[in-house]
Write a protein that holds these residues in place. Sequence first.
Motif, PDB file in Angstrom:
ATOM      1  N   SER A  23       0.925  -1.262  -0.292  1.00 31.00           N
ATOM      2  CA  SER A  23      -0.047   0.009  -0.156  1.00 31.00           C
ATOM      3  C   SER A  23       0.738   1.291   0.045  1.00 31.00           C
ATOM      4  O   SER A  23       2.079   1.112   0.594  1.00 31.00           O
ATOM      5  N   ARG A  63      -1.629  -4.801   3.329  1.00 34.38           N
ATOM      6  CA  ARG A  63      -1.409  -5.625   1.774  1.00 34.38           C
ATOM      7  C   ARG A  63      -2.715  -5.823   1.224  1.00 34.38           C
ATOM      8  O   ARG A  63      -3.689  -6.154   1.828  1.00 34.38           O
ATOM      9  N   ASP A  64      -2.541  -5.724  -0.310  1.00 35.91           N
ATOM     10  CA  ASP A  64      -3.794  -6.257  -1.067  1.00 35.91           C
ATOM     11  C   ASP A  64      -4.041  -7.847  -0.635  1.00 35.91           C
ATOM     12  O   ASP A  64      -3.285  -8.539  -0.515  1.00 35.91           O
ATOM     13  N   THR A  68      -6.031  -6.645  -7.235  1.00 33.36           N
ATOM     14  CA  THR A  68      -5.197  -5.240  -6.873  1.00 33.36           C
ATOM     15  C   THR A  68      -6.383  -4.378  -6.728  1.00 33.36           C
ATOM     16  O   THR A  68      -7.304  -4.146  -7.359  1.00 33.36           O
ATOM     17  N   TRP A  70      -8.108  -4.187  -3.679  1.00 32.81           N
ATOM     18  CA  TRP A  70      -9.016  -4.724  -2.646  1.00 32.81           C
ATOM     19  C   TRP A  70      -8.861  -3.791  -1.394  1.00 32.81           C
ATOM     20  O   TRP A  70      -9.780  -3.573  -0.700  1.00 32.81           O
ATOM     21  N   LEU A  71      -7.358  -3.508  -0.855  1.00 30.20           N
ATOM     22  CA  LEU A  71      -7.288  -2.658   0.390  1.00 30.20           C
ATOM     23  C   LEU A  71      -7.916  -1.284   0.165  1.00 30.20           C
ATOM     24  O   LEU A  71      -8.607  -0.883   1.307  1.00 30.20           O
ATOM     25  N   ASP A  72      -7.738  -0.648  -0.848  1.00 26.48           N
ATOM     26  CA  ASP A  72      -8.238   0.488  -0.949  1.00 26.48           C
ATOM     27  C   ASP A  72     -10.004   0.597  -1.078  1.00 26.48           C
ATOM     28  O   ASP A  72     -10.535   1.348  -0.513  1.00 26.48           O
TER      29      ASP A  72
END
Length: 140
Positions: A23, A63-64, A68, A70-72
């Motif tokens: 991230s 981390r994701d 790609t 996912w975390l956001d």
Amino acid sequence: MNRSSHTQNTQRTAAPVALFSTSAATPVEHRAWVNWLNSAEGRGFIQQERLTQAELDAAREGRDYGATGWLDRLKKKALKAAFKSLPTSWQKKIKDWAERGTNYFKSKWDSLPGWVKKTLTLGGAISVKTVIEWLIDILL
């Protein structure tokens, strides 16, 4: 599992968070994110989203998980939930600001009470710039 293998597994999972982080969040934002996840609001969000243990571990490590971004997307959902937790009068005011655009919203940000800023930034886990961009995206 015997005691020595448990110790080895514990040591492997206790690796520094920076090794896993993909991230763009700063260490301060990451700590704030982990603190938010551990707060009552964060625990409620985790329960509502029904995160698996693997997803929760990824979120805490910054981390994701899988796809790609996912975390956001997870943080964006958390921001949306935080926005909805505000009193209706604050929701309306912020929505009006979002409708007037990014520059107007930025100019009004400092007039928000500290507790509203803390709620919207998830305790500092999301930068003000990102909060404004995401809220405009969410609300419009």
